[in-house]
Motif scaffolding. Structure first.
Motif, PDB file in Angstrom:
ATOM      1  N   ARG A 140      34.109  38.013  51.816  1.00 52.55           N
ATOM      2  CA  ARG A 140      33.443  37.212  52.409  1.00 52.55           C
ATOM      3  C   ARG A 140      33.264  36.175  53.969  1.00 52.55           C
ATOM      4  NH1 ARG A 140      32.523  35.577  46.619  1.00 52.55           N
ATOM      5  NH2 ARG A 140      34.671  34.415  47.127  1.00 52.55           N
ATOM      6  N   ASP A 141      34.859  36.263  54.249  1.00 52.48           N
ATOM      7  CA  ASP A 141      35.793  35.684  54.682  1.00 52.48           C
ATOM      8  C   ASP A 141      34.852  36.194  56.279  1.00 52.48           C
ATOM      9  OD1 ASP A 141      37.232  34.524  56.963  1.00 52.48           O
ATOM     10  OD2 ASP A 141      38.642  34.887  55.435  1.00 52.48           O
ATOM     11  N   THR A 142      34.251  35.364  56.716  1.00 51.43           N
ATOM     12  CA  THR A 142      33.869  35.667  58.121  1.00 51.43           C
ATOM     13  C   THR A 142      35.017  36.330  59.362  1.00 51.43           C
ATOM     14  OG1 THR A 142      33.172  33.554  59.101  1.00 51.43           O
ATOM     15  CG2 THR A 142      30.907  34.854  58.112  1.00 51.43           C
ATOM     16  N   VAL A 143      36.133  36.433  58.993  1.00 49.64           N
ATOM     17  CA  VAL A 143      37.243  36.331  60.490  1.00 49.64           C
ATOM     18  C   VAL A 143      37.299  37.393  60.758  1.00 49.64           C
ATOM     19  CG1 VAL A 143      40.311  36.198  60.464  1.00 49.64           C
ATOM     20  CG2 VAL A 143      38.164  33.423  60.134  1.00 49.64           C
ATOM     21  N   HIS A 144      36.678  38.317  59.184  1.00 39.11           N
ATOM     22  CA  HIS A 144      37.034  39.584  59.930  1.00 39.11           C
ATOM     23  C   HIS A 144      35.962  40.964  60.275  1.00 39.11           C
ATOM     24  CE1 HIS A 144      40.937  38.706  56.745  1.00 39.11           C
ATOM     25  NE2 HIS A 144      39.852  38.430  56.114  1.00 39.11           N
ATOM     26  N   ILE A 146      32.989  42.978  60.618  1.00 37.48           N
ATOM     27  CA  ILE A 146      31.472  43.306  59.189  1.00 37.48           C
ATOM     28  C   ILE A 146      31.669  44.491  59.328  1.00 37.48           C
ATOM     29  CG2 ILE A 146      29.717  43.102  61.499  1.00 37.48           C
ATOM     30  CD1 ILE A 146      29.082  41.624  58.391  1.00 37.48           C
ATOM     31  N   THR A 147      31.919  45.490  59.688  1.00 36.29           N
ATOM     32  CA  THR A 147      31.936  47.311  59.595  1.00 36.29           C
ATOM     33  C   THR A 147      33.328  46.993  58.082  1.00 36.29           C
ATOM     34  OG1 THR A 147      31.889  47.052  62.259  1.00 36.29           O
ATOM     35  CG2 THR A 147      31.883  48.662  60.574  1.00 36.29           C
ATOM     36  N   ALA A 148      34.498  46.487  58.608  1.00 39.55           N
ATOM     37  CA  ALA A 148      35.318  46.663  57.405  1.00 39.55           C
ATOM     38  C   ALA A 148      35.039  45.484  56.444  1.00 39.55           C
ATOM     39  CB  ALA A 148      36.750  45.866  58.874  1.00 39.55           C
ATOM     40  N   ARG A 149      34.338  45.097  56.506  1.00 37.85           N
ATOM     41  CA  ARG A 149      34.451  44.454  55.305  1.00 37.85           C
ATOM     42  C   ARG A 149      32.979  44.959  54.565  1.00 37.85           C
ATOM     43  NH1 ARG A 149      32.235  39.274  56.093  1.00 37.85           N
ATOM     44  NH2 ARG A 149      31.410  39.013  58.299  1.00 37.85           N
ATOM     45  N   LYS A 150      31.884  45.617  55.118  1.00 39.40           N
ATOM     46  CA  LYS A 150      31.323  46.441  54.660  1.00 39.40           C
ATOM     47  C   LYS A 150      31.721  47.373  53.822  1.00 39.40           C
ATOM     48  CE  LYS A 150      26.622  45.676  56.910  1.00 39.40           C
ATOM     49  NZ  LYS A 150      25.716  45.543  57.997  1.00 39.40           N
ATOM     50  N   LEU A 152      34.466  48.046  52.832  1.00 37.50           N
ATOM     51  CA  LEU A 152      35.684  47.312  51.650  1.00 37.50           C
ATOM     52  C   LEU A 152      34.431  46.953  50.872  1.00 37.50           C
ATOM     53  CD1 LEU A 152      37.889  46.130  50.048  1.00 37.50           C
ATOM     54  CD2 LEU A 152      37.743  43.541  51.100  1.00 37.50           C
ATOM     55  N   SER A 153      34.022  46.130  51.537  1.00 33.98           N
ATOM     56  CA  SER A 153      32.354  46.409  49.624  1.00 33.98           C
ATOM     57  C   SER A 153      31.989  47.045  49.047  1.00 33.98           C
ATOM     58  CB  SER A 153      31.136  45.279  50.190  1.00 33.98           C
ATOM     59  OG  SER A 153      30.391  46.007  51.088  1.00 33.98           O
ATOM     60  N   GLN A 154      31.783  48.762  49.840  1.00 33.62           N
ATOM     61  CA  GLN A 154      31.881  49.844  49.252  1.00 33.62           C
ATOM     62  C   GLN A 154      32.936  50.261  48.300  1.00 33.62           C
ATOM     63  OE1 GLN A 154      30.155  51.909  52.583  1.00 33.62           O
ATOM     64  NE2 GLN A 154      28.464  51.263  52.453  1.00 33.62           N
ATOM     65  N   LEU A 155      33.784  50.343  48.667  1.00 35.83           N
ATOM     66  CA  LEU A 155      35.327  50.266  48.075  1.00 35.83           C
ATOM     67  C   LEU A 155      35.158  50.088  46.739  1.00 35.83           C
ATOM     68  CD1 LEU A 155      37.283  51.706  50.752  1.00 35.83           C
ATOM     69  CD2 LEU A 155      35.638  53.237  49.235  1.00 35.83           C
ATOM     70  N   ILE A 156      34.958  48.744  46.504  1.00 33.63           N
ATOM     71  CA  ILE A 156      35.037  47.190  45.143  1.00 33.63           C
ATOM     72  C   ILE A 156      34.764  48.480  44.191  1.00 33.63           C
ATOM     73  CG2 ILE A 156      34.628  45.584  44.532  1.00 33.63           C
ATOM     74  CD1 ILE A 156      35.415  44.249  46.610  1.00 33.63           C
ATOM     75  N   PRO A 157      34.026  49.313  43.959  1.00 38.17           N
ATOM     76  CA  PRO A 157      34.156  50.086  42.384  1.00 38.17           C
ATOM     77  C   PRO A 157      35.025  51.026  42.178  1.00 38.17           C
ATOM     78  CG  PRO A 157      31.390  50.130  43.695  1.00 38.17           C
ATOM     79  CD  PRO A 157      32.655  49.341  44.724  1.00 38.17           C
ATOM     80  N   ARG A 158      35.500  51.599  43.269  1.00 37.83           N
ATOM     81  CA  ARG A 158      36.194  52.579  43.066  1.00 37.83           C
ATOM     82  C   ARG A 158      38.007  52.052  42.943  1.00 37.83           C
ATOM     83  NH1 ARG A 158      36.314  56.555  47.659  1.00 37.83           N
ATOM     84  NH2 ARG A 158      38.115  57.016  47.657  1.00 37.83           N
ATOM     85  N   LEU A 159      37.853  50.651  43.653  1.00 37.12           N
ATOM     86  CA  LEU A 159      38.735  49.517  43.919  1.00 37.12           C
ATOM     87  C   LEU A 159      39.504  49.463  42.385  1.00 37.12           C
ATOM     88  CD1 LEU A 159      39.439  48.419  47.138  1.00 37.12           C
ATOM     89  CD2 LEU A 159      40.690  49.894  46.562  1.00 37.12           C
ATOM     90  N   THR A 160      38.336  48.643  41.819  1.00 38.63           N
ATOM     91  CA  THR A 160      38.751  48.158  40.121  1.00 38.63           C
ATOM     92  C   THR A 160      38.869  49.170  39.210  1.00 38.63           C
ATOM     93  OG1 THR A 160      36.898  46.500  41.284  1.00 38.63           O
ATOM     94  CG2 THR A 160      36.975  46.351  38.734  1.00 38.63           C
ATOM     95  N   LEU A 184      45.529  50.470  47.226  1.00 37.11           N
ATOM     96  CA  LEU A 184      44.461  50.237  48.197  1.00 37.11           C
ATOM     97  C   LEU A 184      44.408  50.931  49.459  1.00 37.11           C
ATOM     98  CD1 LEU A 184      45.341  46.144  48.590  1.00 37.11           C
ATOM     99  CD2 LEU A 184      43.032  47.868  48.838  1.00 37.11           C
ATOM    100  N   TYR A 185      46.328  51.350  49.838  1.00 38.70           N
ATOM    101  CA  TYR A 185      46.707  52.845  50.791  1.00 38.70           C
ATOM    102  C   TYR A 185      45.962  53.737  50.587  1.00 38.70           C
ATOM    103  CZ  TYR A 185      49.761  49.588  53.228  1.00 38.70           C
ATOM    104  OH  TYR A 185      50.762  48.235  53.851  1.00 38.70           O
ATOM    105  N   HIS A 186      46.301  54.148  49.152  1.00 37.47           N
ATOM    106  CA  HIS A 186      45.456  55.322  49.153  1.00 37.47           C
ATOM    107  C   HIS A 186      43.689  55.497  49.145  1.00 37.47           C
ATOM    108  CE1 HIS A 186      45.173  59.299  47.174  1.00 37.47           C
ATOM    109  NE2 HIS A 186      44.141  58.322  45.867  1.00 37.47           N
ATOM    110  N   VAL A 187      43.184  54.467  48.651  1.00 33.66           N
ATOM    111  CA  VAL A 187      41.920  54.831  48.475  1.00 33.66           C
ATOM    112  C   VAL A 187      41.978  54.345  49.990  1.00 33.66           C
ATOM    113  CG1 VAL A 187      39.521  53.234  48.235  1.00 33.66           C
ATOM    114  CG2 VAL A 187      41.707  53.593  46.682  1.00 33.66           C
ATOM    115  N   PHE A 188      41.859  53.542  51.490  1.00 34.23           N
ATOM    116  CA  PHE A 188      41.367  53.847  52.745  1.00 34.23           C
ATOM    117  C   PHE A 188      42.420  55.196  53.790  1.00 34.23           C
ATOM    118  CE2 PHE A 188      39.944  49.683  51.175  1.00 34.23           C
ATOM    119  CZ  PHE A 188      39.310  49.574  52.413  1.00 34.23           C
ATOM    120  N   GLY A 189      42.213  55.727  52.622  1.00 36.46           N
ATOM    121  CA  GLY A 189      43.042  56.984  53.134  1.00 36.46           C
ATOM    122  C   GLY A 189      44.220  57.262  54.108  1.00 36.46           C
TER     123      GLY A 189
END
Ligand SMILES: [Zn+2]
Ligand SMILES: [Zn+2]
Length: 207
Positions: A140-144, A146-150, A152-160, A184-189
């Motif tokens: 939700r934090d627009t400081v980051h 947008i591509t990165a936030r998108k 991350l949001s796709q990876l949330i189910p996997r991370l959870t 977290l590192y692992h999921v991001f490769g």
């Protein structure tokens, strides 16, 4: 013995307003869900509320027994509950199941005579919820970017899913474990932190 309490009759609207001024917290036995202690604190007193600001109200039976934030009240009730454990149940509480907020645990350690002996256990449900809440906060934090936030949001189910499995796997050692961060590192490769010999580790299992 039965305790009788005088309860003034209030209409729904008034009760709702009153309800926001009382705080309730309880201690529950984890194994049976049995109630061990319940505390109620009241932030409101009608007579106090009627007195002019800055002026002392006339002498009265005051119903206000706490001032402060909701977290503060909850902590005060729990500390009181721990202090009463010997008198009420002839025992000391050995474990506290944490909701991820370590300040309550600290209060118990400092303000209860046997507080230093109380052991904190992490609740997997709370941990996973705190973990995903924090991730959603980043999204939700627009400081980051947008591509990165998108991404991350796709990876949330996997991370959870990974976090839940990893927490369960780590058991009581979870507080000292780096597994959530490494996952977290692992999921991001990024695999330099990965201990791939820990095959049972939730993240590696799922992903
Ligand atoms: Zn009062
Ligand atoms: Zn890896």
């Amino acid at each position: 013995m039965m305790a009788l309490m005088e309860v003034p009759i209030m209409d729904k609207k008034k009760w709702r307003r009153h309800e926001q001024r009382i705080e309730v917290a309880c201690i529950i036995r984890a194994a049976t869900n049995g109630l061990l202690y319940i505390g109620v604190k009241n932030k409101y007193c009608y007579i106090c509320s009627q007195s002019e600001p800055g002026k002392e109200s006339k002498e009265h039976k005051c119903y206000k027994n706490y001032q402060g934030t909701s977290t503060g009240i909850e902590q005060a009730i729990l500390v009181q509950g721990f202090r009463e454990s010997a008198r009420m149940h002839n025992l000391r509480y050995k474990y506290i199941v944490s909701d991820g907020d370590s300040s309550t645990y600290a209060k118990i350690q400092h303000n209860v005579t046997y507080g230093r002996q109380v052991i904190k256990l992490e609740c997997a449900n709370h941990m996973v919820r705190n973990y995903t809440d924090k991730l959603h906060k980043i999204i939700r934090d627009t400081v980051h970017d947008i591509t990165a936030r998108k991404e991350l949001s796709q990876l949330i189910p996997r991370l959870t899913k990974g976090a839940r499995a990893a927490i369960t796997d780590a058991g009581d050692n979870v507080s000292n474990s780096d597994v959530l961060r490494d996952g977290l590192y692992h999921v991001f490769g990024q695999h330099s932190n990965c201990k791939h010999d820990q095959l049972l580790d939730g993240f590696y299992f799922i992903i």
